[in-house]
Scaffold this active site. Structure first.
Site, short mmCIF file in Angstrom:
data_model
loop_
_atom_site.label_atom_id
_atom_site.label_comp_id
_atom_site.label_asym_id
_atom_site.label_seq_id
_atom_site.Cartn_x
_atom_site.Cartn_y
_atom_site.Cartn_z
N LYS A 181 14.53 -21.26 -30.07
CA LYS A 181 14.95 -20.94 -28.70
C LYS A 181 15.30 -22.20 -27.90
O LYS A 181 16.14 -22.16 -27.02
CB LYS A 181 13.81 -20.22 -27.98
N ARG A 182 14.59 -23.27 -28.23
CA ARG A 182 14.86 -24.53 -27.52
C ARG A 182 16.34 -24.91 -27.57
O ARG A 182 16.86 -25.57 -26.70
CB ARG A 182 14.08 -25.69 -28.18
#
Ligand code: GLU
Length: 481
Positions: free
Chosen positions: A241-242
């Site tokens: 997700k980063r």
């Protein structure tokens, strides 16, 4: 060929899982095989119906249809247990009575011994002792007796792989509460579903020797394995997700087309062997093969997804574009709907004009706005650059254009000839007229070719836009003085 996608309904369908599903699906469809779904829902606490629905919805959206009813791993519990008990009966597994605290102590004393300890303890028991203790109600796990030697397979992506069995701990098959562990359930289900090819992420490579050993111990055929490489973020770390990677449903909300998503995912780890990049689903089905799955990891590039989206958008028929645009137009929706329905050919030419620059339905709608709206907003940067640097000249040019456009025949060619003649008359390059005109018509500093814009916009709206621009410049002038 029988292939399966085996998601755990404990989270959303993400890029990696979607790609695994796609590769399985492509191969099944290409080879006339069967594509099955197995829901690995043995983690009751973390699994949910909502997640499962979202996963299935994501697969449907991408067009990855499955054969047969989805299979739920949790419903195979008794079969998993029966497999473990069979191995136990045949002496290929043993009961492990070691208490967790005992194992912790041993690990502290001698970490290398902990892996061997349960087998040593079982071997040290007197004949019949294991059965007796089990009958007496003492809790035990069932462990697989990993045989000596090595486990090899010819991975369809990586080639020959070999693991030394001494590196594998005697794996637990059933926990003390009787529940099967992951590797047992997978091996048992792959057999039960008659899976011939297991395509999954590289992160499962270390499970494969264990599953192969289980198939062999149970006297069953071993499926083929293909481990597809990891997907990395632009920083070289495992995609997460980063990196802005989202659940598949999120891309859908952002206006990504399913055909673009599929194309993008296919190129994450597979290469056609040429420099082609835009593929339809049918083309992928006919071209996909495991020999062209890359061994090295591939990098997730969001810009490429956007670019592919634009390419697929450009291939859509106007009938599919219209609803996408309308959905994004807000208060202009009614007006636009009426116009599109009344003048489908005009809409087709508008779409053709805007598509080369659009990367999403939203983009397209934003660009289409000036063709429907009565009044438009101006990009401040465009205004500064092309109007306000020399407002008097901009006004003079726009007024001259307005006069000229009243007369001229409204075709691209005639408009171009007229504008160039006007520029010459005024002793400036054509660009000096085109830039302020573009801001007047579209509110932006960039747009498709100005003569095409004029032609599609039509005389009335173009003239109204020039009027609005002159008012705007007038108002700014009054504010300044
Ligand atoms: N449920 C596993 C996962 O989501 C897949 C296991 C497999 O494909 O064998 O990673």
């Amino acid at each position: 060929m029988r292939l399966r996608f085996a998601p755990s309904p404990t989270g959303h369908l993400h890029v990696g899982g979607a790609r695994t599903a796609l590769f399985n699906w492509l191969l099944a469809r290409r080879e006339g095989g069967v594509f099955l779904l197995r829901i690995e829902d043995t983690d009751r606490e973390r699994s949910s119906v909502e997640m499962l629905d979202a996963i299935l919805e994501g697969l449907r959206w991408m067009g990855l249809d499955w054969d047969e009813e989805p299979f739920h791993q949790s419903r195979g519990l008794e079969r998993h247990q029966a497999d473990a008990h069979r191995l136990l009966r045949e002496g290929l597994a043993y009961r492990d009575f070691t208490r967790p605290e005992e194992l912790v102590r041993i690990r502290q004393e001698d970490p290398t011994r902990a892996a061997r300890y349960p087998r040593e303890a079982a071997d040290a028991m007197a004949p019949g002792e294991s059965e007796e203790r089990a009958h007496g109600g003492e809790p035990f796990a069932v462990r697989f007796k990993v045989p000596a030697g090595a486990t090899r397979w010819k991975d369809l992506v990586h080639g020959s792989l070999r693991f030394r069995n001494t590196d594998l701990e005697d794996l637990v098959l059933l926990r003390a509460d009787g529940t099967p562990t992951y590797n047992l359930a997978v091996a048992s289900d792959d057999h039960h579903q008659r899976i011939t090819h297991v395509i999954r992420g590289d992160d499962h490579i270390s499970n494969t020797p264990k599953q192969i050993l289980l198939h062999e111990a149970l006297g069953r055929p071993v499926p083929e394995f293909a481990h597809v490489p990891m997907i990395l973020g632009p920083d070289g770390k495992r995609l997460s997700k980063r990196h802005g990677a989202a659940a598949i449903g999120e891309y859908r909300k952002r206006g990504i087309l399913p055909e673009a998503m599929v194309n993008f995912l296919a190129l994450l780890g597979w290469s056609p062997g040429t420099d082609e990049e835009v593929f339809s689903m049918e083309e992928l089905v006919s071209r996909f093969s495991l020999d062209r799955v890359l061994k090295k990891s591939s990098v997730f590039d969001p810009d490429k997804l956007q670019w592919l989206n634009g390419r697929h958008l450009a291939k859509l028929p106007a009938s599919r574009l219209a609803p996408m645009i309308l959905q994004e137009l807000g208060e202009l929706r009614g007006v636009a709907e009426e116009r599109i329905a009344g003048e489908p050919e005009w809409f087709a030419s508008l779409a053709e004009l805007l598509l080369p620059r659009a990367r999403s339905g939203r983009d397209l709608a934003e660009q289409a706005r000036p063709y429907f709206a009565e009044r438009i907003d101006y990009d401040p940067e465009a205004v500064r650059k092309h109007w306000r640097k020399d407002p008097e000249t901009a006004v003079a040019h726009l007024e001259a254009l307005r006069a000229c456009f009243h007369e001229v025949e409204w075709t691209e060619d005639a408009l171009e000839t007229a504008l160039r003649a006007l520029a010459k008359e005024r002793g400036v390059g054509a660009g000096k007229l085109i830039h302020p005109l573009r801001v007047a018509l579209t509110g932006q500093a960039v747009s498709p070719g100005i003569f095409e814009v004029l032609a599609v916009m039509g005389r009335n709206l173009s003239l109204a836009r020039i009027d609005q621009a002159l008012e705007e410049l007038e108002a700014a002038h009054r504010r300044d003085s």
